[in-house]
Design an enzyme around this catalytic site. Sequence first.
Site, PDB file in Angstrom:
ATOM      1  N   HIS A 177       0.858  -1.102   0.063  1.00  0.00           N
ATOM      2  CA  HIS A 177       0.199   0.007  -0.029  1.00  0.00           C
ATOM      3  C   HIS A 177       0.966   1.168  -0.072  1.00  0.00           C
ATOM      4  O   HIS A 177       1.508   1.663   1.060  1.00  0.00           O
ATOM      5  CB  HIS A 177      -0.859  -0.006   1.365  1.00  0.00           C
ATOM      6  CG  HIS A 177      -1.754   1.021   1.564  1.00  0.00           C
ATOM      7  ND1 HIS A 177      -3.040   0.883   1.386  1.00  0.00           N
ATOM      8  CD2 HIS A 177      -1.374   2.280   1.840  1.00  0.00           C
ATOM      9  CE1 HIS A 177      -3.574   2.268   1.816  1.00  0.00           C
ATOM     10  NE2 HIS A 177      -2.643   2.999   1.967  1.00  0.00           N
TER      11      HIS A 177
ATOM     12  N   HIS B 238       1.962   5.338  -0.826  1.00  0.00           N
ATOM     13  CA  HIS B 238       1.615   6.594  -1.333  1.00  0.00           C
ATOM     14  C   HIS B 238       2.590   7.201  -1.908  1.00  0.00           C
ATOM     15  O   HIS B 238       3.813   6.926  -1.580  1.00  0.00           O
ATOM     16  CB  HIS B 238       1.251   7.246   0.038  1.00  0.00           C
ATOM     17  CG  HIS B 238      -0.013   7.076   0.880  1.00  0.00           C
ATOM     18  ND1 HIS B 238      -0.990   8.034   0.999  1.00  0.00           N
ATOM     19  CD2 HIS B 238      -0.492   5.921   1.403  1.00  0.00           C
ATOM     20  CE1 HIS B 238      -1.997   7.506   1.629  1.00  0.00           C
ATOM     21  NE2 HIS B 238      -1.633   5.838   1.875  1.00  0.00           N
TER      22      HIS B 238
ATOM     23  N   CYS C 113      -3.740  11.732   4.664  1.00  0.00           N
ATOM     24  CA  CYS C 113      -3.798  11.177   5.980  1.00  0.00           C
ATOM     25  C   CYS C 113      -3.901  12.408   6.839  1.00  0.00           C
ATOM     26  O   CYS C 113      -2.633  13.106   6.803  1.00  0.00           O
ATOM     27  CB  CYS C 113      -2.582  10.283   6.118  1.00  0.00           C
ATOM     28  SG  CYS C 113      -2.518   9.882   7.900  1.00  0.00           S
TER      29      CYS C 113
ATOM     30  N   ASN D  31      -3.117   7.688  -1.907  1.00  0.00           N
ATOM     31  CA  ASN D  31      -2.520   6.424  -2.493  1.00  0.00           C
ATOM     32  C   ASN D  31      -2.143   6.975  -3.854  1.00  0.00           C
ATOM     33  O   ASN D  31      -2.620   7.631  -4.524  1.00  0.00           O
ATOM     34  CB  ASN D  31      -3.554   5.398  -2.663  1.00  0.00           C
ATOM     35  CG  ASN D  31      -3.953   4.562  -1.168  1.00  0.00           C
ATOM     36  OD1 ASN D  31      -4.768   5.293  -0.576  1.00  0.00           O
ATOM     37  ND2 ASN D  31      -3.205   3.632  -1.024  1.00  0.00           N
TER      38      ASN D  31
END
Lengths: 269, 269
Positions: free
Chosen positions: A174, A176, A207, A216
Amino acid sequence: MASTNEICEHLLRTPPPSATAIAYNYLVPNVKGLEGLVRIMDDTGVSAAGGSSADKASTTTEISVFTAATEAFSKANTNCTIAESLERIRPIVTQALSHNIRVRGYVSVALGCPYEGPNVPTSTVTDITASLLEMGADEVSIGDTTGMGTAPRTMELLNALRAAGIANNDLALHFHDTYGQALVNTIVGLEHGIRIFDSSIGGLGGCPYSKGATGNVATEDLIHTLHSLGMHTGVNLEAMSKIGDWISGELGRANASRAGKAILAKLQD
Amino acid sequence: MASTNEICEHLLRTPPPSATAIAYNYLVPNVKGLEGLVRIMDDTGVSAAGGSSADKASTTTEISVFTAATEAFSKANTNCTIAESLERIRPIVTQALSHNIRVRGYVSVALGCPYEGPNVPTSTVTDITASLLEMGADEVSIGDTTGMGTAPRTMELLNALRAAGIANNDLALHFHDTYGQALVNTIVGLEHGIRIFDSSIGGLGGCPYSKGATGNVATEDLIHTLHSLGMHTGVNLEAMSKIGDWISGELGRANASRAGKAILAKLQD
């Protein structure tokens, strides 16, 4: 804006038509949240694996549980220690499994923390990942929440996870793209054998606990990269690019996907 | 806006102070352009290799000559065939060398053309590169003007250049991040042994003949990537990020550097 319950109920009751199966994933912060989801599923006659009776093939329901790789981030994000967050997660996983609901664990700030810096110990990440899998999570997504991850440290972490006996197909990555490394790190993950990657269309997201963090990596950029390597995703990238541009417009955000914008510019030629 | 001659004269006469040597590079489209440059150099008392007498260590002067890897782009960009553009370039190189001026050749659209598509024959690129080096160019920059380059095709082209006997240290790579592949392709180049990469601060630039083309990959993103791999560049990335943000503001453009913006966001914490 509709509440989570309303969105959840709407998706369960009238899932958008789709040619292929879609897993709708709901973030569940505690047991109460899971109980709410199960109640809605019962009310709407949806089983976790099968979708609604009206559209059996198209949807499955799964949940996400979150923890973090540093104490400081855990405190800011979930107001508890890492150990406490794992103890909160355990009964959620147990109950979800009893309802045949698939569980996805997330380990945030695995490659860098806004409070503790870039060098998060790999042993912390492997310990948390192993705990989540032992509880019964079906898959754990290793989150580079801050985008501080680099190719060498991504490789080091993946090697540590392998050395701890964790299988590649129990893992997702995952990334970013905050520092522009998401696709470079994706290549490292692909070479290591990981085949599940999180992304968000148009690069949506962010975030609140990680200053300057962007969303993301854009789905369009990820898919373009996978296709460029000769991989098959089943995704129509032109259609995806149009959706990314549309939703960015609806939300009044700049479209953060480079491939998406380039593909659309070409279509307008 | 000042004319090229004014800018050129200003930089030659009063080069900005610098702790390390800077090569000022001037795009020279024809012999007349070179003669103009040489005249200004003579007027200002600058020698090509040594800088002005006032500030000997800090500047060198070099020129760029451009050609393209497809006939359609050559026609649009320079209004002549590839062969004609090489014949235009030959006397420029010869005269530049006679004045000890370093020459950099560029091959545009080497990994994708807006008119002819992504699959530019590697043999065309190797032939043009070899011609430029044989004329006496000191270095040839292989340009992915459209950003269509992918990791596999970048690797294929670099292998073709090597097979044609062209040395890595005669080459530079020039990536645009239009489809988000610039850093992935940079890694491919680094692994192949290339050590010279073009970039532009804040991702400034673009190409009028390539619709949707963004600027070069941002210098800040490139430097961050190189540093993340443990390489030394001598560049102060914080200072570079501030400059990128400043110049983007001056030009009324969005800062296209992800690392630059992330570094500045962190400094404001």
